[in-house]
Design a protein around this motif. Structure first.
Motif, PDB file in Angstrom:
ATOM      1  N   ILE A   1     -31.806  25.931  36.578  1.00 18.95           N
ATOM      2  CA  ILE A   1     -31.580  25.892  35.128  1.00 18.95           C
ATOM      3  C   ILE A   1     -30.112  26.151  34.812  1.00 18.95           C
ATOM      4  N   GLY A   2     -29.596  25.456  33.843  1.00 17.51           N
ATOM      5  CA  GLY A   2     -28.225  25.675  33.402  1.00 17.51           C
ATOM      6  C   GLY A   2     -28.205  26.284  32.008  1.00 17.51           C
ATOM      7  N   LEU A   3     -27.073  26.897  31.677  1.00 17.98           N
ATOM      8  CA  LEU A   3     -26.917  27.490  30.344  1.00 17.98           C
ATOM      9  C   LEU A   3     -25.662  26.905  29.705  1.00 17.98           C
ATOM     10  N   LEU A   4     -25.796  26.499  28.458  1.00 19.25           N
ATOM     11  CA  LEU A   4     -24.659  25.886  27.768  1.00 19.25           C
ATOM     12  C   LEU A   4     -24.548  26.470  26.365  1.00 19.25           C
ATOM     13  N   HIS A   5     -23.391  27.077  26.064  1.00 17.41           N
ATOM     14  CA  HIS A   5     -23.188  27.545  24.691  1.00 17.41           C
ATOM     15  C   HIS A   5     -21.724  27.458  24.294  1.00 17.41           C
ATOM     16  N   GLY A   6     -21.478  27.660  23.019  1.00 15.50           N
ATOM     17  CA  GLY A   6     -20.162  27.434  22.455  1.00 15.50           C
ATOM     18  C   GLY A   6     -19.061  28.372  22.942  1.00 15.50           C
ATOM     19  N   ARG A   7     -19.446  29.514  23.516  1.00 16.73           N
ATOM     20  CA  ARG A   7     -18.400  30.465  23.901  1.00 16.73           C
ATOM     21  C   ARG A   7     -18.005  30.376  25.378  1.00 16.73           C
ATOM     22  N   MET A   8     -18.576  29.406  26.076  1.00 18.03           N
ATOM     23  CA  MET A   8     -18.206  29.269  27.488  1.00 18.03           C
ATOM     24  C   MET A   8     -16.840  28.611  27.603  1.00 18.03           C
ATOM     25  N   PRO A   9     -16.103  28.949  28.658  1.00 18.18           N
ATOM     26  CA  PRO A   9     -14.836  28.249  28.874  1.00 18.18           C
ATOM     27  C   PRO A   9     -15.118  26.746  29.030  1.00 18.18           C
ATOM     28  N   PRO A  10     -14.243  25.915  28.474  1.00 16.76           N
ATOM     29  CA  PRO A  10     -14.475  24.469  28.487  1.00 16.76           C
ATOM     30  C   PRO A  10     -14.806  23.920  29.884  1.00 16.76           C
ATOM     31  N   ALA A  11     -14.104  24.397  30.883  1.00 18.77           N
ATOM     32  CA  ALA A  11     -14.315  23.843  32.222  1.00 18.77           C
ATOM     33  C   ALA A  11     -15.744  24.099  32.695  1.00 18.77           C
ATOM     34  N   GLU A  12     -16.227  25.295  32.351  1.00 21.25           N
ATOM     35  CA  GLU A  12     -17.579  25.657  32.759  1.00 21.25           C
ATOM     36  C   GLU A  12     -18.605  24.806  32.007  1.00 21.25           C
TER      37      GLU A  12
END
Ligand code: ADP
Ligand code: MG
Length: 698
Positions: free
Chosen positions: A521-532
Motif C-alpha cells: 500500500i502507498g500513501l499520498l498526501h499534500g504535505r509529502m516532499p514532491p519527489a516522494e
C-alpha cells in the motif's frame, strides 16, 4: 444619489443602511421583499380551527421564558386580537423573547392546537408587520444589528416610489426587447414587487426585475469579451500541415464524434487572428486531453509554443506523462521549417524542476526548442520567457472568476511576442448551462458530451453498515487478487491540512495492519516532499502498489486504467462535484469498476444518493446547483450583493439565454460601452444613471 435624500433617513440611519449594503436610492428600491403577507387571507383568532394551518394578525401582550425538564429553553408569547387570545410557543429560539416585545403587531402562520384550554401554536412563522394595514404587506430582510426594521424599509421604499411615480421610472431596456420577452415596464415591476395589489402581480414583476439582473451581467460579459477581441491581436495558426497529419495518424484510437466537433470549433477559433477564449467542458473521462493536445499540435505546426497549466504539481506531472505518451516520439516533419526533422519536445516546469534541468528548460523556452511546456500557475506568474507562446491551455480545478481569468490573459500577453496567445480553459467538472453562461459568459463554450466507447459503467455503492463495510474490503481484496488496484480516499478535513494528513496516516496504518494487511500500500498526501509524491504515484502507475491511500490530491486527472476500486471514506463530507471527480479515477479501462461511498450512519445524504443514482456529470451538476443554491456556484463573480437577487440560475434559463442575445445586440449597437476603461461602472451607469436621475427629481 445617496439614500439620505429620502425623508426620514438621517446620518445614523444612513450608516446603518450602509452596513446593509444600501447606499444609493437605487440600492434602496432594489432591496426586495423577502416575503409577502396576504392580509386578505387572514383569520380572526376566534375563527381558528385546531389542526388547520392558518394566518392571523395579532398584538403581542406579554412574553416569558423558562427551561423545560429536558433542558430545552422555551419562550411563550401571549397575544390577542379583538376576537380572542392565542399563545405562541418557541423551542430553542431564545431570541424570540426579545424580538416579540409587547405592543408589536405580528402576522403569525402556524397550526393551532388546544393545550390546557388555550389556543396555541408551536414554532409558527412570524412576520413583524408594524402598523401596516395594506391588503398585502411586504416583509423585508431585517437586521437586528443595524436596527433597521422591515417597516422602516417598507416606509422608505414606498415613499421613494410614490415620489417618482408621477414622472415615471426610466426603462433602459429597449421597447422591442420588452415586447419580445413579454415584460412589464420597470416602473410597474418595481411598484408591484414592493406594493402588490394582489399576490399574482408579483410574478410578472419578479420576472421583469430578474431579467434586468441577468441582462446587466450579460452586458458586462459580452462587453468584456468584445473589448478583449478589439484590444488584442492574436496568432493566425496554421491548422493543417504534416505535423497535424502525422499526429492524427498516430492516435491510438478513433476520435469520438464529440471530440471531432470540438476540435473543429477550436480550429476555427485559432486559425482566426482574434485570440481564442474558449472553455472546454466535458465529463470525467470524456477525453479532454487529446482535444487539448490536438490544439497544441496546431500551434507547434506553425513554429509556436504551447503551455499547459495545471492546478497542482501531481497533475502537471500526470499531464506531462499523458502528453508524452500520446505523442509517442512524434517527429516534426522536415518541410523546410526551421524546426523540422526533430521530435516534438515536451518539458515539465514546476517548482521541483531545479538546477541544470531547469536552466535547460528555460533556455529551450527562450530559443523555441521546447514546443510544449507543462507546469503549474508558476509558469505564467514567474518571469518565464517564451520565444513565441501561441496557445495556453488552462486545466482548471478550482474555478476562477471572470476577473481572475482576465488577469491571466494579460499575463499571457506579456509572455508571447506581443501577440495574445489563444486560450483554452478546461474544466474538470461539468457545470450547469445557466452557470456556464453566467460564470464563463466571457468565453465561448465547447462541450464534450460523449464518452469514448468501450467503457464499462462504474457501479456505485453506498456503504453505511459494518456488514457492508466488511463486504467492501472483501471486494477490494478480490479485485487486487485479480491483479487490479484500488484507491482509498481519506476523509476531507477542510479546516486543517495537518489534521487531514494525520487522518490519512491513521487510515494507512489501520489498513496496513487490518483489512489490507499483507498487500503493498502507498500513501499520498499534500504535505509529502514532491519527489516522494512522484515516486509513490509512479509505483502505483507501474502496478507495484496494490492500493493507494490518499487525500484529495488525486481528485483530478490521475489516470491509471488498472485501478478499479474507489473507496471514499466519510463520503458525505465531500461535495457532489468532488465525489464525481474522485469516482472518475476508476472506470478508465475496459474492466468493470466499483465506487464505494462510505458514510458512518444511515442518515440521509442527498449528495451520496445523487452519486448512486447517476454517473452523468451534467445531471449531477444540475443536482448540485439545486442542493447548494446559486451563491456557491456564482462564487467570485458575485462582487458585492448587486448581481443576482431575484434571478435564479436554476429556473431562469430562458431569461438568461434571452438576456445573452439582447446583450450581444446592445453591446453591438453601442460599442462605446466596451471601450470604457472600467466596464463595470459603465454598465452600472447604463442601468442606473437615468434611473437615479428620475428618482426623486420629479
Ligand atoms: P478527461 O481529462 O476528459 O477526464 P482524458 O483526456 O484523461 O479524460 O481521457 C480519459 C481516457 O480516455 C484516457 O485514458 C484517454 O487515453 C482515453 N481516450 C480519450 N479519447 C478516446 C477515444 N476517442 N477513444 C478511446 N479512448 C479515448
Ligand atoms: Mg484530464
Amino acid at each position: 444619489m445617496d439614500v439620505d435624500v429620502v425623508k426620514g433617513i438621517g446620518d445614523k440611519k444612513k450608516d446603518a443602511l450602509e452596513t446593509f449594503g444600501i447606499s444609493s436610492v437605487l440600492d434602496l428600491i432594489e432591496t426586495y421583499p423577502r416575503r409577502w403577507v396576504d392580509r386578505t387571507r387572514e383569520a380572526l383568532v376566534s375563527q381558528l380551527e385546531e389542526g388547520v394551518p392558518t394566518m392571523v394578525v395579532v398584538r403581542v401582550d406579554s412574553s416569558s421564558s423558562f427551561k423545560t425538564k429536558t433542558g430545552r429553553k422555551m419562550v411563550t408569547i401571549r397575544c390577542s386580537d379583538e376576537s380572542g387570545k392565542l399563545s405562541l410557543t418557541f423551542f430553542n429560539q431564545n431570541w424570540r423573547e426579545k424580538q416579540l416585545s409587547p405592543g408589536l403587531t405580528i402576522a403569525v402562520f402556524g397550526k393551532p392546537e388546544r393545550y390546557r384550554g388555550y389556543l396555541q401554536m408551536t414554532n409558527p412563522i412570524v412576520d413583524l408587520i408594524g402598523d401596516r394595514t395594506g391588503r398585502i404587506v411586504s416583509i423585508y430582510p431585517q437586521s437586528e444589528k443595524s436596527r433597521i426594521s422591515t417597516w422602516d424599509l417598507a416606509k422608505w421604499i414606498e415613499s421613494t416610489l410614490k415620489r417618482c411615480e408621477q414622472r415615471g421610472i426610466a426603462d433602459p431596456v429597449p421597447a422591442e426587447v420588452i415586447e419580445q420577452v413579454g415584460l412589464v415596464s420597470r416602473g410597474q415591476a418595481l411598484h408591484d414587487i414592493h406594493l402588490p395589489e394582489s399576490m399574482d402581480v408579483r410574478h410578472a414583476a419578479r420576472r421583469r426585475l430578474a431579467f434586468d439582473e441577468v441582462l446587466r451581467v450579460q452586458v458586462m460579459l459580452v462587453a468584456r469579451k468584445l473589448l478583449a477581441a478589439q484590444e488584442s491581436r492574436g496568432f493566425t495558426h496554421r491548422t493543417k500541415g504534416p505535423l497535424v497529419g502525422a499526429f492524427n495518424a498516430s492516435l491510438p484510437f478513433p476520435l469520438t464524434g464529440a471530440q471531432k466537433r470540438v476540435i473543429d470549433e477550436i480550429v476555427a477559433d485559432i486559425s482566426d487572428a482574434s485570440p481564442m477564449h474558449r472553455l472546454l467542458q466535458g465529463d470525467v473521462g470524456s477525453g479532454k486531453t487529446v482535444v487539448a493536445v490536438s490544439a497544441m499540435m496546431r500551434a507547434v505546426q506553425g513554429g509556436h509554443q504551447s503551455a499547459l497549466m495545471a492546478p497542482t504539481e501531481v497533475l502537471a506531472d500526470q499531464h506531462a506523462i499523458g502528453i508524452r505518451r500520446l505523442l509517442n516520439g512524434l517527429v516534426i516533419p522536415d518541410d523546410g521549417n526551421l524546426f523540422g526533422g526533430r521530435e516534438v519536445r515536451v518539458e515539465l516546469l514546476t517548482n521541483k524542476v531545479t538546477g541544470e534541468q531547469r536552466r535547460r528548460v528555460l533556455a529551450g523556452l527562450v530559443d523555441g526548442s521546447v514546443d510544449i511546456v507543462v507546469g503549474t500557475q508558476a509558469l505564467i506568474q514567474e518571469k518565464v520567457e517564451f520565444r513565441s507562446l501561441g496557445l495556453v491551455v488552462v486545466d482548471e480545478q478550482h474555478r476562477f472568476g471572470v476577473d481572475q481569468r482576465s488577469k491571466l490573459r494579460e499575463k499571457a500577453v506579456g509572455a508571447g511576442d506581443g501577440l495574445t496567445p489563444d486560450v483554452l480553459v478546461m474544466t474538470a467538472t461539468p457545470i450547469p448551462r445557466t452557470a456556464a453562461m453566467t460564470v464563463y459568459g466571457d468565453l465561448d463554450v465547447s462541450t464534450l458530451d460523449e464518452l469514448p466507447p468501450g467503457r464499462t459503467p462504474i457501479v456505485t455503492e453506498w456503504v453505511n453498515t459494518p456488514v457492508a463495510e466488511s463486504a467492501m474490503w472483501q471486494a477490494v481484496r478480490d479485485a487486487i487478487g485479480r491483479g487490479e488496484q484500488a484507491y482509498v480516499v481519506c476523509p476531507l478535513i477542510e479546516e486543517s491540512e495537518k489534521l487531514e494528513v494525520a487522518s490519512a496516516q491513521t487510515v494507512f496504518d489501520e489498513l496496513s495492519g487490518g483489512e489490507l494487511s499483507g498487500y503493498s500500500i502507498g500513501l499520498l498526501h499534500g504535505r509529502m516532499p514532491p519527489a516522494e509524491k512522484e515516486s509513490t504515484m509512479e509505483r502505483f502507475r507501474a502496478g507495484e502498489l496494490d492500493a493507494l491511500v490518499a487525500t484529495t490530491v488525486i481528485e483530478v486527472g490521475v489516470d491509471v486504467p488498472n485501478a478499479t476500486q474507489m473507496v471514499i471514506l466519510d463520503a458525505d463530507r465531500f461535495g457532489i462535484a468532488q465525489l464525481h471527480q474522485l469516482r472518475g479515477r476508476v472506470g478508465r479501462g475496459a474492466i468493470a469498476s466499483t465506487c464505494h461511498l462510505c458514510t458512518k450512519t444511515d442518515d440521509p445524504s442527498p449528495r451520496v444518493e445523487a452519486l448512486v443514482s447517476s454517473t452523468d456529470g451534467f445531471v449531477l451538476a444540475e443536482e448540485d446547483l439545486k442542493l447548494r443554491g446559486e451563491g456557491t456556484v456564482m462564487g467570485t463573480i458575485q462582487k458585492g450583493r448587486s448581481d443576482l437577487r431575484l434571478a435564479s440560475l436554476q429556473t431562469d434559463f430562458d431569461l438568461i439565454q434571452t438576456a445573452r442575445e439582447v446583450a450581444v445586440r446592445i453591446v453591438g449597437d453601442d460599442p462605446g460601452l466596451s471601450a470604457h476603461p472600467d466596464l463595470r461602472d459603465e454598465i452600472d451607469l447604463y442601468f442606473t444613471a437615468e434611473q437615479e436621475d428620475n428618482l426623486l427629481k420629479g
